[in-house]
Structures are given as structure tokens and as C-alpha cells.
Design an enzyme around this catalytic site. Structure first.
Site, short mmCIF file in Angstrom:
data_model
loop_
_atom_site.label_atom_id
_atom_site.label_comp_id
_atom_site.label_asym_id
_atom_site.label_seq_id
_atom_site.Cartn_x
_atom_site.Cartn_y
_atom_site.Cartn_z
N GLY A 10 0.82 -1.20 0.00
CA GLY A 10 0.00 0.00 0.00
C GLY A 10 0.85 1.26 0.00
NE ARG A 78 -0.83 -5.44 -0.42
CZ ARG A 78 -1.39 -4.24 -0.30
NH1 ARG A 78 -1.99 -3.69 -1.35
NH2 ARG A 78 -1.36 -3.59 0.85
CG ASP A 109 4.49 -7.72 8.39
OD1 ASP A 109 5.21 -7.77 9.39
OD2 ASP A 109 4.03 -8.74 7.83
#
Length: 329
Positions: A10, A78, A109
Site C-alpha cells: 500500500g 503487490r 510488513d
């Protein structure tokens, strides 16, 4: 030395400031920077940022005036392919083919875990920067984008409060945070919200309704409830339903802020954090460091090994939860 930089996952306000910090620091010490578009997927596709001379290099001129811009000039994505062993091997091969000696991934993360996997099969230096509005990474007090996301949410809640007071209503405002209530707690404190629902603490609808009845009895005519999207009872719509079933004394409306929180010009703090973390990452690479997260703890730049940064999630200080409890009465 040639240093690659990309953004993954993101987007977060302040990523551009971080890219600028990387490029300017590398140039200062005589090193080249390669901008990789669309994160890990862009690396696999060999999708590189081209400068005015159509060269796959990021120069100081390329990053002029980008710190004030939201999003990321390198785009982000992603990659399911990179999650595979074959994808990671391919990424390492592309880095070798393109003579990239070091890498600065910017993200959350998932980005950090991907960097840790890549570091096991590629012998270049990797120092990541924490770019995520969730503020959930260990190894840094605050992540790039968090301050802006809170500012955006607070501005929205302040406006919604005007309507709530005009109509004697309760608004449930859902903010981002799938596994972390940081945005919700800081938004609630800054906006003067009466209640908050977050993943870190249990949400008891019946108990919350009793608190709402007490507020109603004390003369409160408008209520703001901030809900982190990852609350264990569900998002704002689900919690609204539970509260109604438990006898909520207030008429309610639900507002979901969603991706609004990721956009907009970065707050000064995120510009400073991004620039400082990006610059410090390059300094670490020059010093021979690798498998590290470039963060800021207690106002000081710090490199934290991947295994420590990935050992858990940044917990909300109890002091902040106590402060919220006091201010809500």
C-alpha cells in the site's frame, strides 16, 4: 555502487520524500540509484524508471520537488509471483543482471518479509524503510505515512462532528488498520471522540451501550465512535448492528474513510521521517550493513535487524489507551 529503490504494498504519504533521501544521499557519495517501478513485480518485469535521457537511473534532478507529493513516483503493487521461491530466484537474477549492488525497499510488513527472503539468496545489501500508514512495525517509533493518515482522519472527523451535533446523532467512523489500532487511537484522542474499537482490545457491545446510556444521561447529544477496520467484532457497519441489538440510545450513521487516508500531500513529519530514513539507509549500505530496517527510535536514527523488526508488531502504548479513557469521560 548501484543502489535500487522501490515501493511495495500500500502507498503511504512520505514515500516520495524517502525516495528523494535515498537518491540525494547516494549522489552525494558518488553512487548511482536505479528506480524500480511497481515494487517486487516491477523488479521481476524489469520495469525501471527512466530519466530525461531515457536512462534507467534516478538522478538528483529526477527527485526535485517530489517530497510534497502524495503517493509514489515509482508506483507500487503487490506481487503473487514474488511470494514463490521461483519468483524470488528470478528477482535475484535480475538484480545481478542489472548490476545492482544494494536495495532499499520502502513498504510495510509484507515488503519487509519479502526483503528478508530475498536477502537469503542474493548477496547484495538490503536496508528497508518502513512505509506504511498502520505504524505497526517494530524497529521504529513511527512509520512513514502514519502522521498524514491521522491528520486526514482527524480533519474528516472534525467535519462529521458538526453534522453529529446538528442532528443529535452518533457517528461510527471507520479508519484503516487491519491488525493495528494506532490510527484509530490517535484519531480518537486528537478529535475528541468518545469511544474507540480496535483489534488490540476486546469490543463488548453490551458494555459499550451501557457507557453510551450513561453519556446520554449526562446530557451528551452527539457521539463519535472511531472503529479500526480490523476490530475483532468487524468494521463499523457490523459494530453498528451489534450496538443497535444491544439497545443503543443514539440514532446512528456510519462513515467509512477507506483509502482517503492514504492520499494527499504528506504532513511535514512524514516528509522529515521519509527523508531521514532514506538517507540513513544509504549511509548504512555504504558502511557495509545489510538485512536491516532503517527506523527512528526516540528521535534517533537506528538500524534494526530484520529478524527483530519482524518478531512482532508495534504495540500501542498503554499510556495512550489510558489517556483516551480519561478524555472520553
Amino acid at each position: 555502487m548501484r543502489i535500487g529503490v522501490f515501493c511495495s504494498g500500500g502507498d503511504a504519504p512520505g514515500m516520495n520524500a524517502c525516495i528523494r533521501g535515498v537518491v540525494r544521499c547516494a549522489a552525494r557519495f558518488g553512487h548511482e540509484t536505479v528506480g524500480i517501478r511497481r515494487g517486487y513485480q516491477g523488479l521481476l518485469d524489469e520495469d525501471f524508471h527512466l530519466n530525461d535521457e531515457r536512462q534507467p537511473l534516478l538522478t538528483s534532478r529526477c527527485v526535485r520537488d517530489i517530497a510534497k507529493r502524495g503517493g509514489t513516483i515509482l508506483r507500487s503493487s503487490r506481487s503473487d509471483e514474488f511470494r514463490t521461491e521461483a519468483g524470488q530466484q528470478k528477482a535475484a537474477e535480475v538484480l545481478r543482471k542489472r548490476n545492482i549492488d544494494a536495495l532499499v525497499p520502502i513498504g510495510g510488513d509484507g515488503t519487509l518479509r519479502g526483503a528478508a527472503k530475498l536477502s537469503e539468496i542474493w548477496d547484495g545489501s538490503i536496508i528497508a524503510c518502513p512505509g506504511t500508514i498502520d505504524n505497526d512495525l517494530l524497529g521504529t517509533s513511527y512509520t512513514i505515512g502514519f502522521a498524514t493518515a491521522v491528520q486526514t482522519a482527524v480533519e474528516a472527523v472534525d467535519k462529521i462532528r458538526d453534522t453529529a451535533e446538528s442532528h443529535d446523532r452518533m457517528f461510527l467512523v471507520e479508519v484503516m488498520g487491519r491488525s493495528s489500532g494506532y490510527i484509530a487511537v490517535f484519531t480518537a484522542i486528537a478529535s475528541g471522540a468518545e469511544c474507540v474499537c480496535i483489534p488490540e482490545t476486546p469490543t463488548d457491545a453490551a458494555e459499550l451501550v451501557e457507557d453510551l446510556k450513561a453519556m446520554r444521561f449526562r446530557g451528551k447529544s452527539s457521539i463519535m465512535l472511531i472503529v479500526a477496520e480490523g476490530d475483532e467484532r468487524g468494521g463499523a457497519k457490523e459494530i453498528d448492528k451489534l450496538l443497535k441489538e444491544a439497545g443503543n440510545p443514539f440514532s446512528t450513521r456510519v462513515v467509512i474513510l477507506g483509502h482517503l487516508q492514504r492520499g494527499g500531500s504528506p504532513a511535514p513529519m512524514d516528509r522529515i521521517l521519509g527523508a531521514s530514513m532514506g538517507e540513513f539507509a544509504v549511509r548504512g549500505i555504504i558502511d557495509g550493513q545489510t538485512k536491516m530496517l532503517s527506523g527512528i527510535v526516540g528521535g534517533e536514527n537506528r538500524l534494526t535487524p530484520f529478524e527483530e523488526a519482524l518478531a512482532g508488531h508495534n504495540e500501542i502504548p498503554q499510556r495512550m489507551l489510558d489517556l483516551l479513557e480519561t478524555l472520553s469521560h
